[in-house]
Design a protein around this motif. Structure first.
Motif, PDB file in Angstrom:
ATOM      1  N   GLY A  55       0.822  -1.194   0.000  1.00  8.09           N
ATOM      2  CA  GLY A  55       0.000   0.000   0.000  1.00  8.09           C
ATOM      3  C   GLY A  55       0.855   1.241   0.000  1.00  8.09           C
ATOM      4  O   GLY A  55       2.040   1.193  -0.323  1.00  8.09           O
ATOM      5  N   SER A  65      -0.293   4.940   5.070  1.00  8.49           N
ATOM      6  CA  SER A  65      -1.310   4.097   5.702  1.00  8.49           C
ATOM      7  C   SER A  65      -0.673   2.910   6.413  1.00  8.49           C
ATOM      8  O   SER A  65      -1.149   2.493   7.479  1.00  8.49           O
ATOM      9  CB  SER A  65      -2.305   3.626   4.646  1.00  8.49           C
ATOM     10  N   GLU A  66       0.439   2.390   5.850  1.00  7.22           N
ATOM     11  CA  GLU A  66       1.148   1.297   6.535  1.00  7.22           C
ATOM     12  C   GLU A  66       1.660   1.744   7.901  1.00  7.22           C
ATOM     13  O   GLU A  66       1.490   1.051   8.908  1.00  7.22           O
ATOM     14  CB  GLU A  66       2.348   0.841   5.696  1.00  7.22           C
ATOM     15  N   LEU A 113       0.597   4.279   9.720  1.00  7.67           N
ATOM     16  CA  LEU A 113      -0.521   4.541  10.629  1.00  7.67           C
ATOM     17  C   LEU A 113      -1.077   3.243  11.189  1.00  7.67           C
ATOM     18  O   LEU A 113      -1.487   3.175  12.349  1.00  7.67           O
ATOM     19  CB  LEU A 113      -1.623   5.295   9.897  1.00  7.67           C
ATOM     20  N   ALA A 114      -1.063   2.180  10.355  1.00  9.54           N
ATOM     21  CA  ALA A 114      -1.641   0.909  10.813  1.00  9.54           C
ATOM     22  C   ALA A 114      -0.783   0.282  11.904  1.00  9.54           C
ATOM     23  O   ALA A 114      -1.319  -0.291  12.859  1.00  9.54           O
ATOM     24  CB  ALA A 114      -1.774  -0.044   9.633  1.00  9.54           C
ATOM     25  N   ILE A 115       0.553   0.405  11.802  1.00  8.72           N
ATOM     26  CA  ILE A 115       1.393  -0.234  12.813  1.00  8.72           C
ATOM     27  C   ILE A 115       1.783   0.723  13.926  1.00  8.72           C
ATOM     28  O   ILE A 115       2.501   0.339  14.850  1.00  8.72           O
ATOM     29  CB  ILE A 115       2.670  -0.845  12.207  1.00  8.72           C
ATOM     30  N   ASN A 116       1.302   1.990  13.871  1.00  9.56           N
ATOM     31  CA  ASN A 116       1.755   2.985  14.838  1.00  9.56           C
ATOM     32  C   ASN A 116       1.396   2.588  16.265  1.00  9.56           C
ATOM     33  O   ASN A 116       2.240   2.597  17.153  1.00  9.56           O
ATOM     34  CB  ASN A 116       1.137   4.344  14.502  1.00  9.56           C
ATOM     35  N   GLN A 117       0.124   2.178  16.483  1.00 11.04           N
ATOM     36  CA  GLN A 117      -0.286   1.972  17.872  1.00 11.04           C
ATOM     37  C   GLN A 117       0.398   0.757  18.489  1.00 11.04           C
ATOM     38  O   GLN A 117       0.767   0.764  19.661  1.00 11.04           O
ATOM     39  CB  GLN A 117      -1.792   1.824  17.953  1.00 11.04           C
ATOM     40  N   THR A 118       0.603  -0.303  17.695  1.00  6.93           N
ATOM     41  CA  THR A 118       1.211  -1.492  18.286  1.00  6.93           C
ATOM     42  C   THR A 118       2.699  -1.303  18.509  1.00  6.93           C
ATOM     43  O   THR A 118       3.258  -1.890  19.429  1.00  6.93           O
ATOM     44  CB  THR A 118       0.995  -2.707  17.377  1.00  6.93           C
ATOM     45  N   THR A 119       3.383  -0.478  17.690  1.00  5.95           N
ATOM     46  CA  THR A 119       4.833  -0.379  17.847  1.00  5.95           C
ATOM     47  C   THR A 119       5.259   0.752  18.756  1.00  5.95           C
ATOM     48  O   THR A 119       6.286   0.643  19.418  1.00  5.95           O
ATOM     49  CB  THR A 119       5.514  -0.198  16.494  1.00  5.95           C
ATOM     50  N   ALA A 149       0.724  10.587  15.825  1.00  6.70           N
ATOM     51  CA  ALA A 149       1.397   9.734  14.841  1.00  6.70           C
ATOM     52  C   ALA A 149       2.508  10.469  14.115  1.00  6.70           C
ATOM     53  O   ALA A 149       3.503   9.857  13.710  1.00  6.70           O
ATOM     54  CB  ALA A 149       0.380   9.224  13.833  1.00  6.70           C
TER      55      ALA A 149
END
Lengths: 235, 82
Positions: A37, A41-42, A44-50, A56
């Motif tokens: 992608g 967006s990639e 943002l998708a992994i921001n909270q877990t990492t 952000a």
């Protein structure tokens, strides 16, 4: 062995090293898989877990692209260093920027600690709200700017202290990066507990990096302003 | 509504930029430049980029304007004293 032969040995070793590095670089570049992608967006998708950082933008600046921030801080340091190298010989005691006014002096006395506090608030809450190390550092430097405007010759920066703060915070940034490299196999990797999203104690290594960046930037910009204010007439 | 405000700020910034370039007095140009920085900071907030807006407000409207103003004072110091 004649000197001609020695040079040839050096040349062979250097060209061998360069060709090995070129082959390694080509191998890395050819094996690089492009992301499916868009990068935003990639991330943002992994921001909270990492990172567990509520802001952000901050986690991109200090964590995903932390090396770029180190480069920017180095560029700022080099520019201030160059200005100081050219200007420091021309320093004089007179502060031409000051403005003799009782109201300004009292107002500056009241506002100075408040602006410093606001700057540290912006630095420490960089992972929760807009702002961060650079912005907060410049806010702290603007407090010193107000004091230069209000106090005639009473205020002088202690250059030993500003240099010490700047050098220690720059070294601290690199030290955090190397600790990340040693503990989690990634430069500027996160080796601290992540905490919960939205709390002050969260974001892992991000607040630490921003505190170092903020201290460094504030020392640099206040030194820069003082250089410009106290320069002797060059003509 | 936001679009109308943004267009107004755009027009104001263009006008300010023309004033900055065409002004004969350099001190006035620097003051207008600081106003330009403030206007673009408001624009960044409206474009939902508060981080950039904070930087622009502190750097563009504050520190760089002061550095330019001090430089102007320094290079015109001899002229004023004479």
């Amino acid at each position: 062995m004649n000197p001609k032969r020695e040079i040839r040995v050096q040349t062979i070793v250097v060209s061998l090293l360069v060709s090995i590095m070129t082959i390694l670089l080509l191998g890395i570049l050819l094996s690089f898989q492009p992301l499916s992608g868009s990068l935003g967006s990639e991330l943002l998708a992994i921001n909270q877990t990492t990172t567990q950082s509520a802001n952000a933008v901050t986690s991109v600046v200090t964590y995903f692209r932390g090396l770029d921030t180190l480069g920017e801080v180095t560029i700022l340091f080099l520019s201030i260093f160059g200005i100081g190298l050219g200007i420091e010989r021309l320093q004089e005691k007179e502060n031409i920027f000051s403005y003799d006014n009782a109201l300004l002096k009292i107002g500056a006395d009241i506002l100075f600690p408040l602006i410093i506090l606001f700057g540290f608030y912006i630095i420490i809450h960089g992972h929760l709200s807009p702002g961060g190390g650079f912005q907060g550092g410049v806010v702290i430097a603007s407090a010193f700017l107000l004091m230069f405007l209000a106090k005639n010759n009473e205020l002088k920066l202690n250059h030993k202290i500003t240099t010490l703060v700047e050098a220690l915070s720059g070294a601290g940034f690199v030290l955090v990066g190397i600790l990340g490299l040693l503990l989690v196999d990634r430069f500027l990797g996160n080796f601290l507990p992540l905490g919960t999203l939205g709390k002050l104690w969260s974001g892992g290594v991000i607040p630490l990096i921003y505190i170092f960046v903020g201290l460094k930037v504030s020392a640099e910009i206040s030194t820069l302003v003082e250089y410009f204010i106290r320069i002797k007439d060059a003509r | 509504m936001i679009g109308f405000i943004v267009l107004c700020i755009f027009a104001m910034l263009i006008l300010l930029a023309i004033f900055i370039i065409s002004n004969n007095d350099l001190a006035h140009s620097v003051i207008l430049f600081m106003g330009f920085g403030l206007g673009s900071a408001v624009l960044f907030v409206l474009f939902s980029a508060p981080d950039v807006a904070l930087t622009e407000a502190v750097i563009g409207a504050g520190t760089s304007g002061v550095v330019l103003l001090v430089t102007l004072l320094q290079i015109s110091k001899k002229g004023r004293n004479a």
